[in-house]
Design an enzyme around this catalytic site. Structure first.
Site, PDB file in Angstrom:
ATOM      1  N   THR A   1       0.825  -1.217   0.000  1.00  0.00           N
ATOM      2  CA  THR A   1       0.000   0.000   0.000  1.00  0.00           C
ATOM      3  C   THR A   1       0.859   1.266   0.000  1.00  0.00           C
ATOM      4  O   THR A   1       2.075   1.223   0.217  1.00  0.00           O
ATOM      5  CB  THR A   1      -0.972   0.033   1.191  1.00  0.00           C
ATOM      6  OG1 THR A   1      -0.190   0.063   2.385  1.00  0.00           O
ATOM      7  CG2 THR A   1      -1.910  -1.152   1.194  1.00  0.00           C
TER       8      THR A   1
ATOM      9  N   HIS B   1       1.102  -0.069  -4.758  1.00  0.00           N
ATOM     10  CA  HIS B   1      -0.106   0.732  -4.934  1.00  0.00           C
ATOM     11  C   HIS B   1       0.398   2.135  -5.238  1.00  0.00           C
ATOM     12  O   HIS B   1       1.409   2.582  -4.683  1.00  0.00           O
ATOM     13  CB  HIS B   1      -0.939   0.773  -3.652  1.00  0.00           C
ATOM     14  CG  HIS B   1      -1.530  -0.559  -3.278  1.00  0.00           C
ATOM     15  ND1 HIS B   1      -2.700  -0.678  -2.579  1.00  0.00           N
ATOM     16  CD2 HIS B   1      -1.107  -1.833  -3.520  1.00  0.00           C
ATOM     17  CE1 HIS B   1      -2.992  -1.957  -2.395  1.00  0.00           C
ATOM     18  NE2 HIS B   1      -2.031  -2.683  -2.951  1.00  0.00           N
TER      19      HIS B   1
ATOM     20  N   ARG C   1      -6.943   6.511  -6.906  1.00  0.00           N
ATOM     21  CA  ARG C   1      -7.007   7.951  -6.658  1.00  0.00           C
ATOM     22  C   ARG C   1      -6.403   8.253  -5.290  1.00  0.00           C
ATOM     23  O   ARG C   1      -5.630   9.169  -5.120  1.00  0.00           O
ATOM     24  CB  ARG C   1      -8.472   8.421  -6.674  1.00  0.00           C
ATOM     25  CG  ARG C   1      -8.595   9.910  -6.465  1.00  0.00           C
ATOM     26  CD  ARG C   1      -9.991  10.323  -6.078  1.00  0.00           C
ATOM     27  NE  ARG C   1     -10.320   9.935  -4.716  1.00  0.00           N
ATOM     28  CZ  ARG C   1     -11.442  10.262  -4.100  1.00  0.00           C
ATOM     29  NH1 ARG C   1     -12.349  10.972  -4.723  1.00  0.00           N
ATOM     30  NH2 ARG C   1     -11.669   9.881  -2.859  1.00  0.00           N
TER      31      ARG C   1
ATOM     32  N   ASP D   1      -6.943   9.156  -1.040  1.00  0.00           N
ATOM     33  CA  ASP D   1      -7.718  10.177  -0.322  1.00  0.00           C
ATOM     34  C   ASP D   1      -6.794  11.326   0.024  1.00  0.00           C
ATOM     35  O   ASP D   1      -5.631  11.110   0.348  1.00  0.00           O
ATOM     36  CB  ASP D   1      -8.306   9.574   0.959  1.00  0.00           C
ATOM     37  CG  ASP D   1      -9.353   8.522   0.635  1.00  0.00           C
ATOM     38  OD1 ASP D   1     -10.275   8.849  -0.144  1.00  0.00           O
ATOM     39  OD2 ASP D   1      -9.230   7.388   1.114  1.00  0.00           O
TER      40      ASP D   1
ATOM     41  N   ALA E   1      -9.089   8.086 -10.398  1.00  0.00           N
ATOM     42  CA  ALA E   1      -8.199   6.985 -10.774  1.00  0.00           C
ATOM     43  C   ALA E   1      -8.187   6.723 -12.280  1.00  0.00           C
ATOM     44  O   ALA E   1      -7.167   6.305 -12.829  1.00  0.00           O
ATOM     45  CB  ALA E   1      -8.591   5.722 -10.015  1.00  0.00           C
TER      46      ALA E   1
ATOM     47  N   HIS F   1     -18.465   2.948  -3.176  1.00  0.00           N
ATOM     48  CA  HIS F   1     -17.455   3.828  -2.597  1.00  0.00           C
ATOM     49  C   HIS F   1     -18.181   4.850  -1.715  1.00  0.00           C
ATOM     50  O   HIS F   1     -19.215   5.395  -2.115  1.00  0.00           O
ATOM     51  CB  HIS F   1     -16.675   4.539  -3.718  1.00  0.00           C
ATOM     52  CG  HIS F   1     -15.579   5.412  -3.187  1.00  0.00           C
ATOM     53  ND1 HIS F   1     -15.750   6.759  -2.973  1.00  0.00           N
ATOM     54  CD2 HIS F   1     -14.322   5.120  -2.785  1.00  0.00           C
ATOM     55  CE1 HIS F   1     -14.621   7.262  -2.484  1.00  0.00           C
ATOM     56  NE2 HIS F   1     -13.737   6.287  -2.367  1.00  0.00           N
TER      57      HIS F   1
ATOM     58  N   LYS G   1     -12.552   3.460 -15.374  1.00  0.00           N
ATOM     59  CA  LYS G   1     -11.169   3.040 -15.078  1.00  0.00           C
ATOM     60  C   LYS G   1     -10.804   1.841 -15.922  1.00  0.00           C
ATOM     61  O   LYS G   1      -9.682   1.673 -16.364  1.00  0.00           O
ATOM     62  CB  LYS G   1     -11.034   2.622 -13.607  1.00  0.00           C
ATOM     63  CG  LYS G   1     -11.298   3.675 -12.611  1.00  0.00           C
ATOM     64  CD  LYS G   1     -10.821   3.273 -11.220  1.00  0.00           C
ATOM     65  CE  LYS G   1     -11.866   2.549 -10.423  1.00  0.00           C
ATOM     66  NZ  LYS G   1     -11.589   2.566  -8.964  1.00  0.00           N
TER      67      LYS G   1
ATOM     68  N   GLN H   1     -12.796  -3.706  -2.408  1.00  0.00           N
ATOM     69  CA  GLN H   1     -12.809  -3.416  -0.978  1.00  0.00           C
ATOM     70  C   GLN H   1     -13.338  -4.680  -0.309  1.00  0.00           C
ATOM     71  O   GLN H   1     -14.077  -5.444  -0.931  1.00  0.00           O
ATOM     72  CB  GLN H   1     -13.757  -2.226  -0.730  1.00  0.00           C
ATOM     73  CG  GLN H   1     -13.824  -1.753   0.690  1.00  0.00           C
ATOM     74  CD  GLN H   1     -12.463  -1.380   1.209  1.00  0.00           C
ATOM     75  OE1 GLN H   1     -11.714  -2.258   1.653  1.00  0.00           O
ATOM     76  NE2 GLN H   1     -12.120  -0.112   1.148  1.00  0.00           N
TER      77      GLN H   1
ATOM     78  N   PHE I   1     -12.134   0.433  11.210  1.00  0.00           N
ATOM     79  CA  PHE I   1     -11.678   0.463   9.828  1.00  0.00           C
ATOM     80  C   PHE I   1     -12.861   0.407   8.859  1.00  0.00           C
ATOM     81  O   PHE I   1     -12.902   1.106   7.849  1.00  0.00           O
ATOM     82  CB  PHE I   1     -10.733  -0.730   9.623  1.00  0.00           C
ATOM     83  CG  PHE I   1      -9.821  -0.570   8.461  1.00  0.00           C
ATOM     84  CD1 PHE I   1      -9.063   0.587   8.310  1.00  0.00           C
ATOM     85  CD2 PHE I   1      -9.701  -1.571   7.502  1.00  0.00           C
ATOM     86  CE1 PHE I   1      -8.224   0.740   7.228  1.00  0.00           C
ATOM     87  CE2 PHE I   1      -8.867  -1.428   6.415  1.00  0.00           C
ATOM     88  CZ  PHE I   1      -8.131  -0.268   6.285  1.00  0.00           C
TER      89      PHE I   1
ATOM     90  N   HIS J   1      -7.757 -11.792  -2.942  1.00  0.00           N
ATOM     91  CA  HIS J   1      -6.630 -10.927  -2.580  1.00  0.00           C
ATOM     92  C   HIS J   1      -6.714 -10.730  -1.062  1.00  0.00           C
ATOM     93  O   HIS J   1      -7.700 -10.188  -0.561  1.00  0.00           O
ATOM     94  CB  HIS J   1      -6.777  -9.578  -3.305  1.00  0.00           C
ATOM     95  CG  HIS J   1      -5.706  -8.578  -2.974  1.00  0.00           C
ATOM     96  ND1 HIS J   1      -4.444  -8.595  -3.536  1.00  0.00           N
ATOM     97  CD2 HIS J   1      -5.712  -7.509  -2.131  1.00  0.00           C
ATOM     98  CE1 HIS J   1      -3.728  -7.583  -3.075  1.00  0.00           C
ATOM     99  NE2 HIS J   1      -4.475  -6.909  -2.214  1.00  0.00           N
TER     100      HIS J   1
END
Ligand code: FAD
Length: 283
Positions: A45, A73, A103, A105, A119, A145, A161, A172, A212, A262
């Site tokens: 990440t 990433h 993209r 944050d 993105a 999102h 994208k 996610q 989270f 993943h």
């Protein structure tokens, strides 16, 4: 009909760049242990505008140096074309040929959005600058999102994208398979034809997971939340229940055609390795 079935299944692991020497040592051990499972690649990440950007490069370099495929990433918000080009060059120089393009944050306190807004613009830029060098993965949100005005617009934006040149998507995390398969169906209506790989978050701790999930807009179904809550500090019960729930989730996804998984490893071997073995992915 779920067209995801036609793709070869792919299994990968995600790390975050360690911030301390102890964290780096721990990650070396985790990398060696998870490498035994032979994942397709390890992704690392990236913090938009933050200090972990160098950490991403160093971690990717270390993974590649040990002979494993790594995918950094790369988030574009607040950045410039020149900076992204420089980063792409430095990744090409160390043999990287996969990227997770995001993209990101805006970090708090940062005001300028920079030269990229979304993105899809980053994917377009990577393709225009480096052709087909990189296998590009993008992010997908089966539960929407958090900033999207509605699901339909979010799926349409996701399709942008893909059309800009992505090769695959990672979702996610979620704990409801219906959300994933419904999302896949919606994508098909936009002629999206690439693997959409479910992101899997093992359950090992309720308060961290809840915090989270609130942040990233992932839903913890009530029945899961209530059970985890009832275990209090009983770590063993949380882990045993989490393993059961997440193994079932993964099994359902794979049985119904998901093109791989993943794993968000949180830099720990145990939870991912247990799931991997329970699912028989090592055979
Ligand atoms: P986008 O695809 O640009 O979407 C962002 C929002 O804008 C959505 O609401 C979308 O509907 C909307 N949108 C998109 N394109 C357009 C357009 N052209 N016009 C109008 N609206 C549009 N964050 C990090 O900081 N570092 C990481 O390493 C990281 N890794 C991640 C890995 C995965 C697999 C996932 C799922 C997320 C990751 N994130 C990471 C979080 C991610 O950066 C945030 O969710 C971020 O808010 C959105 O990034 P994105 O690439 O999905 O953005």
């Amino acid at each position: 009909m779920n067209t995801q079935k036609k793709f070869t299944k792919q299994f990968s692991c995600e790390f975050f760049p360690p911030k301390t020497d102890k964290g780096a040592e721990n990650l070396r051990t985790t990398l060696a242990e998870l490498a035994e499972l032979k994942p397709s690649y390890f992704s690392v990440t990236f913090g938009a505008g933050g200090s972990t950007q160098e950490g991403t490069f160093d971690t990717v370099k270390e993974i590649q140096g040990q002979g494993y495929a790594a995918a950094p990433h790369l988030s574009c918000i607040g950045s410039t074309k020149a900076k992204i080009r420089e980063l792409l060059d430095s990744y090409i120089a160390i043999g990287v040929n996969r990227i997770v393009a995001l993209r990101g944050d805006m970090p708090s306190g940062m005001r300028e959005t920079g030269e990229f807004r979304y993105a899809n613009e980053l994917v377009e830029f990577i393709r225009s600058e480096t052709g087909d060098h990189f296998h590009i993965e993008v992010a997908a949100y089966p539960e929407m999102h958090p900033q999207a005005p509605n699901m339909q617009k979010d799926v349409a934006n996701f399709a942008r994208k893909v059309k800009a040149g992505a090769n695959a998507a990672i979702t996610q995390y979620f704990y409801n398979t219906d959300a994933y398969f419904r999302f896949v169906d919606d994508c098909e209506k936009h002629d999206v034809d690439l693997p959409i790989i479910p992101g899997i978050m093992p359950i090992t701790n309720y308060s961290n997971l809840k915090r989270f999930s609130d942040m990233c807009g992932a839903e913890i179904p009530r029945w899961i939340g209530k059970r985890l809550e009832s275990y209090g500090d009983d770590k063993e019960s949380i882990i045993a229940f989490g393993e059961d729930v997440v193994t079932e989730l993964c099994q359902k996804l794979l049985d119904q055609g998901a093109p791989g998984l993943h794993f968000y490893t949180m830099n720990q071997t145990g939870p991912t390795r247990t799931l991997w073995h329970k699912l028989g992915l090592n055979k």
